[in-house]
Design an enzyme around this catalytic site. Sequence first.
Site, mmCIF file in Angstrom:
data_model
loop_
_atom_site.group_PDB
_atom_site.id
_atom_site.type_symbol
_atom_site.label_atom_id
_atom_site.label_comp_id
_atom_site.label_asym_id
_atom_site.label_seq_id
_atom_site.Cartn_x
_atom_site.Cartn_y
_atom_site.Cartn_z
ATOM 1 N N ASN A 249 -7.505 -3.001 14.427
ATOM 2 C CA ASN A 249 -8.899 -3.327 14.086
ATOM 3 C C ASN A 249 -9.000 -4.510 13.120
ATOM 4 O O ASN A 249 -10.044 -4.741 12.545
ATOM 5 C CB ASN A 249 -9.589 -2.097 13.474
ATOM 6 C CG ASN A 249 -8.901 -1.629 12.194
ATOM 7 O OD1 ASN A 249 -7.955 -2.259 11.722
ATOM 8 N ND2 ASN A 249 -9.382 -0.543 11.622
ATOM 9 N N ASP B 243 0.810 -1.216 0.000
ATOM 10 C CA ASP B 243 0.000 0.000 0.000
ATOM 11 C C ASP B 243 0.845 1.268 0.000
ATOM 12 O O ASP B 243 2.072 1.230 0.199
ATOM 13 C CB ASP B 243 -0.965 0.000 1.209
ATOM 14 C CG ASP B 243 -0.301 -0.493 2.493
ATOM 15 O OD1 ASP B 243 0.936 -0.484 2.571
ATOM 16 O OD2 ASP B 243 -1.025 -0.889 3.416
ATOM 17 N N HIS C 47 -7.274 -4.869 10.288
ATOM 18 C CA HIS C 47 -7.041 -4.601 8.861
ATOM 19 C C HIS C 47 -5.763 -5.273 8.360
ATOM 20 O O HIS C 47 -4.835 -5.524 9.133
ATOM 21 C CB HIS C 47 -7.065 -3.095 8.543
ATOM 22 C CG HIS C 47 -5.871 -2.315 8.978
ATOM 23 N ND1 HIS C 47 -5.955 -1.032 9.469
ATOM 24 C CD2 HIS C 47 -4.541 -2.602 8.993
ATOM 25 C CE1 HIS C 47 -4.746 -0.587 9.738
ATOM 26 N NE2 HIS C 47 -3.882 -1.512 9.468
ATOM 27 N N GLU D 150 -9.772 -2.027 5.462
ATOM 28 C CA GLU D 150 -10.370 -1.763 6.765
ATOM 29 C C GLU D 150 -11.618 -2.633 6.962
ATOM 30 O O GLU D 150 -12.173 -3.145 5.984
ATOM 31 C CB GLU D 150 -10.785 -0.284 6.828
ATOM 32 C CG GLU D 150 -9.640 0.699 6.607
ATOM 33 C CD GLU D 150 -8.766 0.868 7.837
ATOM 34 O OE1 GLU D 150 -8.887 0.080 8.794
ATOM 35 O OE2 GLU D 150 -7.943 1.802 7.836
#
Length: 244
Positions: free
Chosen positions: A136, A67, A138, A143
């Site tokens: 979380n 990314d 991801h 996400e």
Amino acid sequence: MRIVRAKDYQDMSRKAANIISAQVILNPEAKLGLATGTTPIGAYDQLARWNAKGDCDFAHVQTFNLDEYRGLSHDDPQSYHYFMRDKFFNHINIDLANTHVPDGSNLDAEAACYEYDALVKGVGYVDLQLLGIGNNGHIGFNEPDDHFSKGTHCVDLTESTIKANSRLFEREEDVPRQAYTMGVQTIMMARSILVVANGPKKAQAVYDMIYGPVTPSCPASILQLHTNCTVVADEEALALCPQE
Ligand code: F6R
């Protein structure tokens, strides 16, 4: 999923570096999927040390990062292009032309993502994908959502990720709000996957990834369906997981 327990960060880093180095030794032309973030830095350091000793040769390796922030130039110190050179590529004998990161400087999201997807697909996907995991759940910048993503795409970062990543910026307002990321489907095309995790903040996400339901509300949970996925995590990150 194969779970490898590490004592601490250093142990996790060494074990992860061993797995990556084995891949490169077995296939000197390996295609590696790489991650940024704090977690893999120790493994990159270790690999650089082995490279300096002549034990792990990156001359013919190709890399594909997960990314990049949208809107940052490659030389911006906050960009993942910069991070990878600073933390890894400048310390090993890799040909920079063989290293690939989504082009955050291209504001045309559709074109940038299409190009990156074509590149990863064109080499037949990666042999080993290294992943960190967000608090979380991801992976990459995929996400929590109501569906699993497919190819490279542009995402709006969640508040929780902006907060977590703000530690690397001067001010929270400076954290870019969008990023380009490989999709979950692309990640799952990797022939093997190595997840690294350390510290208590990752404990819930690591538990959900390994033992929770497979759900896009914890993107990492899909890795349960991968046939060759190894998790190397320290005691703190595995604190909620049963000792097997
Ligand atoms: C980075 C990436 C992210 C991180 C994750 C964990 O390229 O794709 O998914 O792996 O946010 O980050 P750290 O390691 O900083 O806790």
